[in-house]
Design an enzyme around this catalytic site. Sequence first.
Site, PDB file in Angstrom:
ATOM      1  N   ASN A 155       1.820  -2.288   1.510  1.00  0.00           N
ATOM      2  CA  ASN A 155       2.809  -1.880   0.511  1.00  0.00           C
ATOM      3  C   ASN A 155       4.164  -1.613   1.168  1.00  0.00           C
ATOM      4  O   ASN A 155       5.217  -2.046   0.666  1.00  0.00           O
ATOM      5  CB  ASN A 155       2.351  -0.609  -0.208  1.00  0.00           C
ATOM      6  CG  ASN A 155       1.128  -0.809  -1.062  1.00  0.00           C
ATOM      7  OD1 ASN A 155       0.717  -1.937  -1.341  1.00  0.00           O
ATOM      8  ND2 ASN A 155       0.510   0.288  -1.465  1.00  0.00           N
ATOM      9  N   ASP A 180       5.183   4.854  -0.995  1.00  0.00           N
ATOM     10  CA  ASP A 180       5.431   3.736  -0.082  1.00  0.00           C
ATOM     11  C   ASP A 180       6.850   3.203  -0.263  1.00  0.00           C
ATOM     12  O   ASP A 180       7.525   2.869   0.716  1.00  0.00           O
ATOM     13  CB  ASP A 180       4.407   2.625  -0.320  1.00  0.00           C
ATOM     14  CG  ASP A 180       2.989   3.078  -0.039  1.00  0.00           C
ATOM     15  OD1 ASP A 180       2.798   3.904   0.879  1.00  0.00           O
ATOM     16  OD2 ASP A 180       2.068   2.624  -0.742  1.00  0.00           O
TER      17      ASP A 180
END
Length: 271
Positions: A44, A219
């Site tokens: 991610n 993320d």
Amino acid sequence: MAARITVVGSVNLDLVARVERLPESGETVGGATFARVPGGKGANQAVACARLGADVTMIAAVGRDAMADEALAGLRDAGVTLQLEESDVPTGVALIQVDGEGETTIAVAPGANGTLTRVELPPHDAVLCQLEVPDEAVLSAWERCAGMFCLNAAPAHPIAVDADLTVVNRHELEALVRRDGLVALTLGAEGAVLLDDGDEIARAEPPPVDAVDGTAAGDAFTACLLVSLLEGRSESESLTRACAAGAVAATRFGAQPSLPTSAEVDAILRG
């Protein structure tokens, strides 16, 4: 010239059930919808860095199975250079439930991620790690890092790494062995604080959004903070952009499909 970031971390295939509300212990909640989405905190963050304009290499381990191609699809689509180890252990899987308010529960079966050990780094300006791979891999990346070392210390556990930039939430902060240097403390809907050797130097709040899925918001935050700092932006501006990136990600379903571009971060900041 784009910042060169090497990400050492996990690659998973996310199996996602969207439900009206998260079940209580022992309860079954019906009416869910299901999707398979590329994920893993490492992957991610690699995709997020690439969408924000960085030149990214991903070092990871996957299985020799059909799930590996699905799990790597987002990285390939984002133009990330892949430096992979193949394992006889199956590709990692995350079981995710997302409710109507965007809250999540996540259980991870790390699979091949657990086989990643010592790594060799390509030329880089920064190395970005998380804690979904063995400590040996993270320590190896830190020892070999020739630029800025960033650690997103999640999932929380103690590790003896002296990072230039550490990103944690309130719970993860308590597990840190070292708290010197730059530490970004995320506070959910309240935004984030940037500390330098324990002293607050910046604080930011995310723009208001309607949250759909918070799976990859952290993320997006981590990647945007690192990329912004490497671009030479101030700590305050970098933190503001990171909060905005996390907010954008929370408005979309799925991990990697939700991650914003630099233009989308600019747009939400303009209002």
